[in-house]
Scaffold this motif. Structure first.
Motif, PDB file in Angstrom:
ATOM      1  N   GLN A  97       0.822  -1.204   0.000  1.00  0.00           N
ATOM      2  CA  GLN A  97       0.000   0.000   0.000  1.00  0.00           C
ATOM      3  C   GLN A  97       0.860   1.259   0.000  1.00  0.00           C
ATOM      4  O   GLN A  97       0.558   2.219  -0.717  1.00  0.00           O
ATOM      5  N   ILE A  98       1.921   1.243   0.758  1.00  0.00           N
ATOM      6  CA  ILE A  98       2.824   2.406   0.800  1.00  0.00           C
ATOM      7  C   ILE A  98       3.523   2.565  -0.544  1.00  0.00           C
ATOM      8  O   ILE A  98       3.648   3.677  -1.071  1.00  0.00           O
ATOM      9  N   LEU A  99       3.959   1.453  -1.119  1.00  0.00           N
ATOM     10  CA  LEU A  99       4.621   1.504  -2.429  1.00  0.00           C
ATOM     11  C   LEU A  99       3.655   1.989  -3.507  1.00  0.00           C
ATOM     12  O   LEU A  99       4.023   2.826  -4.344  1.00  0.00           O
ATOM     13  N   SER A 100       2.427   1.498  -3.485  1.00  0.00           N
ATOM     14  CA  SER A 100       1.465   1.935  -4.496  1.00  0.00           C
ATOM     15  C   SER A 100       1.119   3.409  -4.318  1.00  0.00           C
ATOM     16  O   SER A 100       0.950   4.138  -5.298  1.00  0.00           O
ATOM     17  N   LEU A 101       1.010   3.871  -3.073  1.00  0.00           N
ATOM     18  CA  LEU A 101       0.747   5.285  -2.829  1.00  0.00           C
ATOM     19  C   LEU A 101       1.915   6.147  -3.329  1.00  0.00           C
ATOM     20  O   LEU A 101       1.699   7.196  -3.941  1.00  0.00           O
TER      21      LEU A 101
END
Length: 66
Positions: free
Chosen positions: A4-8
């Motif tokens: 989720q952090i990487l996609s954000l």
């Protein structure tokens, strides 16, 4: 959680790149590399005055009309 952090982070990067690439502000300094200089005239293209023989063959076969 890492995904989720990487996609954000990737979404934020893409939005920033789109915003920077599509900005409509004009610079007064003229540092835009895509601008064209209209004050200089380009020389006309050189033309070859010697006639060259036509080497292409014409299609002489008749095609049936449907």
């Amino acid at each position: 959680m890492k995904k989720q952090i990487l996609s954000l982070a990737l979404v934020a990067t893409m939005v920033g790149a789109i915003a920077a690439g599509c900005s409509s502000s004009k610079t007064a300094s003229g540092s835009d590399s895509t601008s064209t200089d209209t004050s200089k005239k380009m020389a006309p293209a050189a033309t070859d005055t010697t006639a060259k023989p036509d080497t292409t063959k014409k299609d002489t076969t008749t095609k049936p009309v449907h």
